[in-house]
Design a protein around this motif. Structure first.
Motif, mmCIF file in Angstrom:
data_model
loop_
_atom_site.group_PDB
_atom_site.id
_atom_site.type_symbol
_atom_site.label_atom_id
_atom_site.label_comp_id
_atom_site.label_asym_id
_atom_site.label_seq_id
_atom_site.Cartn_x
_atom_site.Cartn_y
_atom_site.Cartn_z
ATOM 1 N N ALA A 179 0.834 -1.208 0.000
ATOM 2 C CA ALA A 179 0.000 0.000 0.000
ATOM 3 C C ALA A 179 0.866 1.255 0.000
ATOM 4 N N GLY A 180 1.950 1.236 0.749
ATOM 5 C CA GLY A 180 2.871 2.367 0.772
ATOM 6 C C GLY A 180 3.500 2.623 -0.585
ATOM 7 N N ALA A 181 3.870 1.546 -1.271
ATOM 8 C CA ALA A 181 4.441 1.684 -2.611
ATOM 9 C C ALA A 181 3.409 2.263 -3.578
ATOM 10 N N ALA A 182 2.178 1.773 -3.501
ATOM 11 C CA ALA A 182 1.113 2.292 -4.370
ATOM 12 C C ALA A 182 0.839 3.762 -4.071
ATOM 13 N N LEU A 183 0.859 4.105 -2.811
ATOM 14 C CA LEU A 183 0.628 5.494 -2.408
ATOM 15 C C LEU A 183 1.713 6.412 -2.984
#
Length: 168
Positions: free
Chosen positions: A59-63
Protein backbone atom coordinates in the motif's frame (compact mmCIF):
# COMPACT_ATOMS: atom_id res chain seq x y z
CA UNK A 1 -9.51 -11.16 -0.30
CA UNK A 2 -7.18 -10.20 -3.13
CA UNK A 3 -3.69 -10.45 -1.65
CA UNK A 4 -2.08 -11.16 -4.97
CA UNK A 5 1.11 -9.47 -5.96
CA UNK A 6 -0.30 -8.41 -9.34
CA UNK A 7 -3.44 -6.37 -9.82
CA UNK A 8 -5.92 -7.81 -12.34
CA UNK A 9 -7.53 -5.60 -15.00
CA UNK A 10 -4.80 -2.97 -14.82
CA UNK A 11 -3.67 -1.82 -18.25
CA UNK A 12 -0.99 0.53 -19.53
CA UNK A 13 -3.50 2.56 -21.55
CA UNK A 14 -5.70 3.29 -18.50
CA UNK A 15 -6.02 6.91 -17.41
CA UNK A 16 -3.85 7.62 -14.36
CA UNK A 17 -6.85 8.55 -12.22
CA UNK A 18 -8.64 5.28 -13.01
CA UNK A 19 -5.50 3.23 -12.30
CA UNK A 20 -4.92 5.17 -9.07
CA UNK A 21 -8.47 4.50 -7.87
CA UNK A 22 -8.21 0.82 -8.65
CA UNK A 23 -4.75 0.26 -7.17
CA UNK A 24 -5.15 2.39 -4.06
CA UNK A 25 -8.61 1.05 -3.26
CA UNK A 26 -7.30 -2.50 -3.49
CA UNK A 27 -4.03 -2.00 -1.59
CA UNK A 28 -5.45 0.19 1.17
CA UNK A 29 -8.50 -2.07 1.43
CA UNK A 30 -6.29 -5.08 2.10
CA UNK A 31 -4.59 -3.26 4.97
CA UNK A 32 -7.96 -2.21 6.36
CA UNK A 33 -9.18 -5.84 6.21
CA UNK A 34 -6.00 -7.34 7.67
CA UNK A 35 -5.62 -4.87 10.52
CA UNK A 36 -8.19 -6.27 13.01
CA UNK A 37 -6.92 -9.85 12.61
CA UNK A 38 -3.32 -8.77 13.20
CA UNK A 39 -4.26 -6.76 16.27
CA UNK A 40 -6.82 -9.01 17.91
CA UNK A 41 -5.96 -12.50 16.62
CA UNK A 42 -2.17 -12.53 16.33
CA UNK A 43 -1.94 -15.38 18.83
CA UNK A 44 -4.23 -17.54 16.69
CA UNK A 45 -2.04 -17.30 13.59
CA UNK A 46 1.20 -15.36 13.20
CA UNK A 47 0.43 -15.11 9.49
CA UNK A 48 -2.06 -12.34 10.35
CA UNK A 49 0.77 -9.99 11.32
CA UNK A 50 2.89 -11.07 8.37
CA UNK A 51 0.09 -10.35 5.89
CA UNK A 52 -0.56 -6.97 7.48
CA UNK A 53 3.10 -6.08 7.11
CA UNK A 54 3.14 -7.18 3.46
CA UNK A 55 -0.08 -5.25 2.84
CA UNK A 56 1.29 -2.05 4.37
CA UNK A 57 4.45 -2.28 2.26
CA UNK A 58 2.46 -2.74 -0.94
CA UNK A 59 0.00 0.00 0.00
CA UNK A 60 2.87 2.37 0.77
CA UNK A 61 4.44 1.68 -2.61
CA UNK A 62 1.11 2.29 -4.37
CA UNK A 63 0.63 5.49 -2.41
CA UNK A 64 4.06 6.78 -3.48
CA UNK A 65 3.39 5.87 -7.12
CA UNK A 66 0.11 7.76 -7.20
CA UNK A 67 1.06 10.61 -4.86
CA UNK A 68 0.39 13.20 -7.58
CA UNK A 69 -3.19 11.98 -7.89
CA UNK A 70 -4.01 12.81 -4.26
CA UNK A 71 -4.25 16.04 -2.31
CA UNK A 72 -1.02 16.51 -0.37
CA UNK A 73 -2.72 16.59 3.02
CA UNK A 74 -4.54 13.28 2.47
CA UNK A 75 -1.39 11.72 1.02
CA UNK A 76 0.69 12.79 4.03
CA UNK A 77 -1.86 11.59 6.59
CA UNK A 78 -2.34 8.24 4.86
CA UNK A 79 1.43 7.77 4.46
CA UNK A 80 2.02 8.48 8.17
CA UNK A 81 -0.74 6.11 9.26
CA UNK A 82 0.63 3.36 7.03
CA UNK A 83 4.16 3.94 8.29
CA UNK A 84 3.06 3.70 11.92
CA UNK A 85 1.13 0.49 11.30
CA UNK A 86 3.95 -1.00 9.19
CA UNK A 87 6.59 -0.30 11.84
CA UNK A 88 4.48 -1.80 14.60
CA UNK A 89 3.63 -4.87 12.55
CA UNK A 90 7.28 -5.14 11.51
CA UNK A 91 8.49 -5.29 15.10
CA UNK A 92 5.95 -7.98 15.95
CA UNK A 93 6.81 -9.97 12.82
CA UNK A 94 10.55 -9.80 13.55
CA UNK A 95 9.94 -11.34 16.97
CA UNK A 96 7.69 -14.01 15.43
CA UNK A 97 10.46 -15.03 13.03
CA UNK A 98 13.05 -15.02 15.82
CA UNK A 99 10.83 -17.13 18.07
CA UNK A 100 10.23 -19.72 15.34
CA UNK A 101 13.95 -20.05 14.67
CA UNK A 102 14.73 -20.23 18.37
CA UNK A 103 12.08 -22.88 19.06
CA UNK A 104 13.51 -25.03 16.30
CA UNK A 105 16.97 -24.66 17.80
CA UNK A 106 15.77 -25.56 21.31
CA UNK A 107 14.30 -28.85 20.12
CA UNK A 108 17.54 -29.98 18.50
CA UNK A 109 19.99 -28.55 21.03
CA UNK A 110 22.15 -30.43 23.49
CA UNK A 111 20.99 -30.55 27.08
CA UNK A 112 23.86 -28.28 28.08
CA UNK A 113 22.63 -25.46 25.84
CA UNK A 114 18.96 -25.91 26.46
CA UNK A 115 18.74 -23.82 29.65
CA UNK A 116 20.22 -20.75 28.00
CA UNK A 117 18.02 -21.17 24.94
CA UNK A 118 14.90 -21.57 27.07
CA UNK A 119 15.84 -18.41 28.96
CA UNK A 120 16.27 -16.61 25.62
CA UNK A 121 12.94 -18.03 24.46
CA UNK A 122 11.23 -16.52 27.51
CA UNK A 123 12.87 -13.15 26.90
CA UNK A 124 11.90 -13.21 23.21
CA UNK A 125 8.32 -14.11 24.09
CA UNK A 126 8.16 -11.12 26.44
CA UNK A 127 9.47 -8.87 23.68
CA UNK A 128 6.87 -10.29 21.28
CA UNK A 129 4.08 -9.52 23.77
CA UNK A 130 5.43 -5.97 24.07
CA UNK A 131 5.57 -5.62 20.27
CA UNK A 132 1.95 -6.78 20.06
CA UNK A 133 1.03 -4.15 22.62
CA UNK A 134 2.71 -1.50 20.44
CA UNK A 135 0.75 -2.76 17.42
CA UNK A 136 -2.45 -2.49 19.46
CA UNK A 137 -1.50 1.07 20.48
CA UNK A 138 -0.82 1.99 16.85
CA UNK A 139 -4.23 0.58 15.97
CA UNK A 140 -5.85 2.61 18.73
CA UNK A 141 -4.05 5.77 17.62
CA UNK A 142 -4.26 5.41 13.84
CA UNK A 143 -6.77 2.63 13.06
CA UNK A 144 -9.97 4.68 12.93
CA UNK A 145 -8.26 7.53 11.10
CA UNK A 146 -6.81 5.07 8.61
CA UNK A 147 -10.22 3.54 7.89
CA UNK A 148 -11.61 7.05 7.27
CA UNK A 149 -8.69 7.91 4.98
CA UNK A 150 -9.18 4.71 2.96
CA UNK A 151 -12.77 5.82 2.35
CA UNK A 152 -11.66 9.32 1.29
CA UNK A 153 -9.00 8.25 -1.21
CA UNK A 154 -11.27 7.31 -4.18
CA UNK A 155 -13.26 10.54 -3.90
CA UNK A 156 -10.07 12.57 -3.57
CA UNK A 157 -8.65 11.02 -6.73
CA UNK A 158 -11.84 11.84 -8.59
CA UNK A 159 -11.64 15.45 -7.43
CA UNK A 160 -7.92 15.78 -8.18
CA UNK A 161 -8.08 14.09 -11.60
CA UNK A 162 -9.22 17.11 -13.69
CA UNK A 163 -6.41 19.25 -12.27
CA UNK A 164 -3.91 16.44 -12.87
CA UNK A 165 -4.99 16.01 -16.49
CA UNK A 166 -5.04 19.77 -17.13
CA UNK A 167 -1.45 20.06 -15.91
CA UNK A 168 -0.26 17.58 -18.56
Amino acid sequence: MADEKWIPDLHGDMPASEAAKKVLALRLGIVRERLPAAVFHADDDIENVHQLRVGTRRAGAALRIFADCLPKRLYDKTRKSLRSLRRSAGAARDWDVFLEALQARVTRSATKQRRGLVFLLGFAHGQRVLAQQHLHEAYDAKGDKFVQQVGQVPQAIGAAAPALLAAR
